[in-house]
Design an enzyme around this catalytic site. Structure first.
Site, PDB file in Angstrom:
ATOM      1  N   GLY A  33       0.821  -1.218   0.000  1.00 46.95           N
ATOM      2  CA  GLY A  33       0.000   0.000   0.000  1.00 46.95           C
ATOM      3  C   GLY A  33       0.847   1.256   0.000  1.00 46.95           C
ATOM      4  N   HIS A  36       2.165   4.783  -5.010  1.00 47.44           N
ATOM      5  CA  HIS A  36       2.696   5.933  -5.742  1.00 47.44           C
ATOM      6  C   HIS A  36       2.800   5.530  -7.205  1.00 47.44           C
ATOM      7  CE1 HIS A  36       6.348   3.592  -5.601  1.00 47.44           C
ATOM      8  NE2 HIS A  36       6.386   3.645  -4.274  1.00 47.44           N
ATOM      9  N   HIS A  39       4.054   1.999  -8.183  1.00 50.27           N
ATOM     10  CA  HIS A  39       3.054   0.926  -8.102  1.00 50.27           C
ATOM     11  C   HIS A  39       2.080   1.016  -9.278  1.00 50.27           C
ATOM     12  CE1 HIS A  39       4.015   1.620  -3.661  1.00 50.27           C
ATOM     13  NE2 HIS A  39       4.447   0.394  -3.880  1.00 50.27           N
ATOM     14  N   VAL A 178      10.512   3.579 -11.332  1.00 52.88           N
ATOM     15  CA  VAL A 178       9.954   4.915 -11.621  1.00 52.88           C
ATOM     16  C   VAL A 178      10.624   5.910 -10.677  1.00 52.88           C
ATOM     17  CG1 VAL A 178       7.867   6.326 -11.682  1.00 52.88           C
ATOM     18  CG2 VAL A 178       7.783   3.918 -12.394  1.00 52.88           C
ATOM     19  N   ARG A 189       8.535   4.939   1.518  1.00 50.10           N
ATOM     20  CA  ARG A 189       9.317   5.458   2.646  1.00 50.10           C
ATOM     21  C   ARG A 189       9.820   6.882   2.396  1.00 50.10           C
ATOM     22  NH1 ARG A 189      10.642  -0.331   3.351  1.00 50.10           N
ATOM     23  NH2 ARG A 189       9.983  -0.891   5.465  1.00 50.10           N
TER      24      ARG A 189
HETATM   25  P1  AMP Z   1       6.150  -2.040  -1.706  1.00 50.36           P
HETATM   26  O1  AMP Z   1       4.707  -1.744  -1.514  1.00 50.36           O
HETATM   27  O2  AMP Z   1       7.044  -0.886  -1.464  1.00 50.36           O
HETATM   28  O3  AMP Z   1       6.566  -3.294  -1.009  1.00 50.36           O
HETATM   29  O4  AMP Z   1       6.332  -2.325  -3.259  1.00 50.36           O
HETATM   30  C1  AMP Z   1       5.457  -3.129  -3.979  1.00 50.36           C
HETATM   31  C2  AMP Z   1       6.041  -3.372  -5.356  1.00 50.36           C
HETATM   32  O5  AMP Z   1       6.222  -2.128  -6.019  1.00 50.36           O
HETATM   33  C3  AMP Z   1       7.412  -4.041  -5.303  1.00 50.36           C
HETATM   34  O6  AMP Z   1       7.504  -5.009  -6.343  1.00 50.36           O
HETATM   35  C4  AMP Z   1       8.340  -2.884  -5.528  1.00 50.36           C
HETATM   36  O7  AMP Z   1       9.572  -3.271  -6.108  1.00 50.36           O
HETATM   37  C5  AMP Z   1       7.532  -2.045  -6.497  1.00 50.36           C
HETATM   38  N1  AMP Z   1       8.033  -0.652  -6.474  1.00 50.36           N
HETATM   39  C6  AMP Z   1       8.224   0.137  -5.386  1.00 50.36           C
HETATM   40  N2  AMP Z   1       8.732   1.332  -5.745  1.00 50.36           N
HETATM   41  C7  AMP Z   1       8.879   1.302  -7.101  1.00 50.36           C
HETATM   42  C8  AMP Z   1       9.363   2.231  -8.078  1.00 50.36           C
HETATM   43  N3  AMP Z   1       9.826   3.443  -7.738  1.00 50.36           N
HETATM   44  N4  AMP Z   1       9.350   1.856  -9.377  1.00 50.36           N
HETATM   45  C9  AMP Z   1       8.899   0.632  -9.736  1.00 50.36           C
HETATM   46  N5  AMP Z   1       8.418  -0.295  -8.863  1.00 50.36           N
HETATM   47  C10 AMP Z   1       8.412   0.030  -7.571  1.00 50.36           C
END
Ligand code: AMP
Length: 281
Positions: A33, A36, A39, A178, A189
């Site tokens: 969740g 951004h 995602h 991204v 974060r």
């Molecule tokens: P998280 O919710 O942060 O655990 O991320 C969920 C998914 O989104 C994971 O597969 C991350 O690698 C991906 N993700 C997070 N930040 C980015 C970003 N800036 N660009 C591309 N994918 C992302």
């Protein structure tokens, strides 16, 4: 159109079964969740490739260590549902903890030794939490394809390894990072950063840029390149966790830099632990 919100494990399973029976390809984007544009890009890729798209949102306690930010991790379901709708998700699966880890749950999925280095070294148990929850989510959602971001490079490599080793069904799709205009990778974060931290956080992508430039100028010895990266990173970060040059699949440190070698960094800026990586061209 707004996506359907499902919280129960059984309801999720029934939905997915019905879709599969009707011949749809199901895509899953697992997240914690606080969505951004990173995602959203995963969702859009899934939308383009799959008949039905599931976004999962679960802040997984098992992947946080003691003293990490589980309690303060941003939880923004209303805003997440809007982003999910905008990016074309059909269903948001936001299970409760008991749906993911019901009473009697005993299994841990562990990919070793791939998880001993880099983030695994400074976050013991983190990747066991990741692989266990991803495995469980794959079982509940039964997607044909699962989408991950390259920003979490080690995580993507570990998930790929798990899916291959356990002969799981989905194809793992890894999507580009991204970034903000100044190069900082989007991350949930980043919300922890004060305006002053945010400026210092530029050192993270800048260190990768410095490494890539040294390589482009002909340097193939990792030591001086990593030293240059560490210097740039230390100018903005409060603590440097690691600076590494690794083989793209094994994540072993390389003796020589070649095209395809991955530079990886992790550092703390203010309250946020930030990671990033870049493949040498
Ligand atoms: P998280 O919710 O942060 O655990 O991320 C969920 C998914 O989104 C994971 O597969 C991350 O690698 C991906 N993700 C997070 N930040 C980015 C970003 N800036 N660009 C591309 N994918 C992302």
């Amino acid at each position: 159109m707004s996506p359907e919100l499902v919280t129960g494990a059984a309801a999720m399973g029934a939905r997915s079964r019905a879709w599969r029976d009707a011949g749809h390809r199901v895509g899953l984007v697992p997240t914690m969740g606080a969505l951004h544009a990173g995602h959203a890009a995963l969702l859009e890729r899934a939308r383009a490739e799959c008949g039905r798209v599931v976004l999962s949102i679960f802040v997984n306690p098992r992947q946080f260590g003691p003293g990490e930010d589980l309690a303060t991790y941003p939880r923004t379901l209303e805003a997440d549902l809007e982003i999910a709708a905008g990016a074309g998700a059909d269903l948001v699966f936001a299970p409760g903890e008991k749906d993911v880890y019901p009473d009697g749950f005993q299994t841990t999925v562990s990919v070793d030794p791939l998880t001993r280095r880099l983030c695994g070294a400074s976050r013991p148990g983190h990747f066991d939490g990741v692989t266990t929850v991803v495995c469980r989510l794959l079982g509940l959602v039964r997607p044909h394809r699962a989408y991950f971001g390259r920003k979490d490079y080690q995580q993507a490599v570990v998930v790929r390894r798990m899916v291959a080793d356990l002969a799981l069904e989905p194809e793992v799709v890894v999507c580009p990072t991204v970034r903000e205009a100044d190069g900082l990778a989007l991350s949930s974060r980043n919300r922890y950063l004060s305006p002053e931290d945010r400026l210092r956080a530029r050192a993270v992508p800048a260190s990768l840029e410095a490494g890539a430039r040294r390589f482009a100028a002909g340097e193939t010895d990792p030591a001086p390149v990593l030293e240059a990266m560490r210097k740039v990173l230390a100018e903005g970060a409060d603590d440097v966790d690691y600076v590494a040059a690794c083989h793209p699949d094994t994540l072993e440190p390389v003796a020589r830099l070649v095209p395809g070698t991955v530079l990886l960094v992790a550092a703390r800026v203010g309250p946020a632990r930030l990671i990033d990586n870049r493949t040498l061209a």
